[in-house]
Design a protein around this motif. Structure first.
Motif, PDB file in Angstrom:
ATOM      1  N   THR A  95      -5.818   3.347   5.041  1.00 48.36           N
ATOM      2  CA  THR A  95      -5.522   3.611   3.628  1.00 48.36           C
ATOM      3  C   THR A  95      -6.203   2.523   2.782  1.00 48.36           C
ATOM      4  O   THR A  95      -6.627   1.488   3.318  1.00 48.36           O
ATOM      5  N   ALA A  96      -6.239   2.755   1.468  1.00 50.32           N
ATOM      6  CA  ALA A  96      -6.831   1.753   0.563  1.00 50.32           C
ATOM      7  C   ALA A  96      -6.031   0.453   0.661  1.00 50.32           C
ATOM      8  O   ALA A  96      -6.588  -0.648   0.627  1.00 50.32           O
ATOM      9  N   LYS A  97      -4.698   0.587   0.811  1.00 47.11           N
ATOM     10  CA  LYS A  97      -3.842  -0.601   0.884  1.00 47.11           C
ATOM     11  C   LYS A  97      -4.169  -1.428   2.137  1.00 47.11           C
ATOM     12  O   LYS A  97      -4.225  -2.669   2.076  1.00 47.11           O
ATOM     13  N   VAL A  99      -7.037  -1.605   3.577  1.00 43.99           N
ATOM     14  CA  VAL A  99      -8.323  -2.275   3.318  1.00 43.99           C
ATOM     15  C   VAL A  99      -8.080  -3.530   2.495  1.00 43.99           C
ATOM     16  O   VAL A  99      -8.552  -4.627   2.854  1.00 43.99           O
ATOM     17  N   GLU A 100      -7.319  -3.388   1.422  1.00 42.71           N
ATOM     18  CA  GLU A 100      -7.079  -4.540   0.533  1.00 42.71           C
ATOM     19  C   GLU A 100      -6.374  -5.670   1.274  1.00 42.71           C
ATOM     20  O   GLU A 100      -6.770  -6.832   1.191  1.00 42.71           O
ATOM     21  N   GLU A 125     -10.882   7.765   0.548  1.00 42.05           N
ATOM     22  CA  GLU A 125      -9.977   6.737  -0.001  1.00 42.05           C
ATOM     23  C   GLU A 125     -10.391   5.352   0.523  1.00 42.05           C
ATOM     24  O   GLU A 125     -10.468   4.382  -0.236  1.00 42.05           O
ATOM     25  N   ILE A 126     -10.678   5.293   1.821  1.00 38.20           N
ATOM     26  CA  ILE A 126     -11.108   4.012   2.417  1.00 38.20           C
ATOM     27  C   ILE A 126     -12.442   3.586   1.792  1.00 38.20           C
ATOM     28  O   ILE A 126     -12.627   2.420   1.409  1.00 38.20           O
ATOM     29  N   ASP A 128     -13.687   4.317  -1.116  1.00 35.67           N
ATOM     30  CA  ASP A 128     -13.515   3.859  -2.505  1.00 35.67           C
ATOM     31  C   ASP A 128     -12.970   2.428  -2.545  1.00 35.67           C
ATOM     32  O   ASP A 128     -13.364   1.633  -3.391  1.00 35.67           O
ATOM     33  N   ALA A 129     -12.061   2.126  -1.603  1.00 34.02           N
ATOM     34  CA  ALA A 129     -11.482   0.773  -1.573  1.00 34.02           C
ATOM     35  C   ALA A 129     -12.521  -0.256  -1.127  1.00 34.02           C
ATOM     36  O   ALA A 129     -12.348  -1.455  -1.357  1.00 34.02           O
TER      37      ALA A 129
END
Ligand code: PEP
Ligand code: MN
Length: 375
Positions: A95-97, A99-100, A125-126, A128-129
């Motif tokens: 998820t983007a989270k 990645v962050e 989603e990944i 974009d992050a």
């Protein structure tokens, strides 16, 4: 079709730990406890064979209620393992989270798991992050044997500006009974290589085999197929591992396993060997041309048969005839030292093309074209 991927060479972000050694990423399937992860990392580092330490923090499990990963706290354990061993770290992000958080915790390499690759929304989603970040990303093949999904995921990540990119070949699920947890389907990975020769592919024999005894066989084959490295699951005590217990090996078993692998080189140094190989390849080229010519001749006859059947109202498939062909030819092939399975598969492919051709003739007025089902 060549893919338009912008890729930096693998050695700009990861290299084999020693010369004449395969590139190796290893570590537990899951980070379970701080002690388990850090102790495993130390033993792995001691082998001197690792280029990076892997550990799953967020685990995609098929059924709910199983251990779904230790979560963000595991990132701190990875950080400690890295500080104490000097090994770069790699985790799966879905998820983007993820990645962050992984980037914030200083994880060096990210990978996209097989279940995520199968879902373009997740991959986007990944991606974009990842926009604007310079981090290496490895993309596992999707769970299902669909090369386009794998390519699509690589393209999405690459379009987000990630150029330190690699594929991970971890096998594909199949309903056919097999010794492997996931069928390697080597031709799919080779196909990706021909579409994108500059894309490094790392083999994951742990998830292909699902069983530690088979890992050496698949790892050696991967190297012989000129794959650029290996990702192998290693746990300080596999018998009590919370996930994938059967396929993990101890760090010392990993040391031995990797030490027994043979690294062959794609380029040929000796002129004598080069000439001998060129001569043999020449012979193969000629035979391949003949095989294609003969197949084309065969198909022309099939066409005649198709027209004949159409004009006389005869069905396309005559099971007895097909059975007879299959039996006779397989026996003949066996006598000529061809593997029965191979001859059978080849005949099935030829037969299904013959059926397709004849169906086309029967329905030539409908304008419908079918694809070959076997390919
Ligand atoms: C893993 O590497 O731990 C993993 C979950 O693998 P895959 O995505 O190949 O199933
Ligand atoms: Mn695993």
């Amino acid at each position: 079709m060549k893919l338009d991927l912008k890729i930096q060479p693998l050695n700009t972000w990861i290299k084999p730990a020693q010369e004449n050694q395969p590139l190796l990423i290893a570590g537990p399937c899951s980070a379970e406890t701080e002690e388990q992860l850090v102790a495993t990392a130390h033993l792995l580092a001691k082998t001197g064979r690792l280029s990076a330490l892997r550990a799953g923090i967020w685990k995609p499990r098929t059924r709910p209620g199983e251990f779904e990963g230790i979560g963000s706290i595991g990132l701190q354990w990875l950080k400690r393992a890295k500080e104490e061993t000097g090994l770069p770290t790699a985790v799966e992000v879905a998820t983007a989270k993820h990645v962050e958080e992984a980037l914030a915790a200083g994880v060096d390499i990210l990978w996209v798991g097989a279940r995520s690759t199968a879902n373009p929304f997740t991959v986007q989603e990944i991606a974009d992050a990842l926009r604007g970040v310079d981090v290496p990303v490895m993309v596992k093949n999707p769970v299902n044997p669909d090369l386009s999904l794998w390519i699509g995921a690589l393209e999405r990540i690459n379009n987000a500006g990630i150029t330190k990119l690699a594929g991970i070949h971890r096998g594909f699920s199949s309903h056919e009974k097999s010794a492997f947890r996931n069928e390697p389907m080597w031709d799919l990975a080779i196909n990706l290589k021909t579409h994108a020769p500059e894309l490094p592919i790392i083999n994951d024999p742990s998830h292909i085999t699902g069983s530690r005894d088979l890992i050496p066989y698949v790892a050696q084959k991967a190297l012989d197929m000129d794959m650029q490295g290996l990702m192998i699951e290693s746990h300080i005590d596999p018998s009590v591992a919370w996930t994938d217990a059967k396929q993990q090996v101890t760090p010392s078993a990993l040391d031995e396993l990797v030490g027994n692998l043979t690294l062959r080189k794609p380029e040929i140094k000796s002129a004598e060997v080069k000439d001998a190989l060129a001569d043999l390849r020449n012979q193969i080229d000629k035979i391949d041309d003949l095989v294609i010519q003969k197949l084309a001749e065969r198909m022309q006859i099939v066409e005649k048969i198709g027209n004949y059947k159409k004009d006389n109202g005869i069905t396309i498939l005559q099971v007895n005839r097909w059975d007879e062909i299959l039996q006779k030819r397989t026996r003949y092939g066996k006598a000529l030292k061809l593997d029965e399975n191979f001859t059978e598969k080849l005949l099935e492919l030829i037969h299904s093309e013959s059926i397709r051709k004849q169906t086309e003739i029967m329905n030539s007025d409908s304008g419908i074209k079918e694809n070959l089902t076997h390919a």
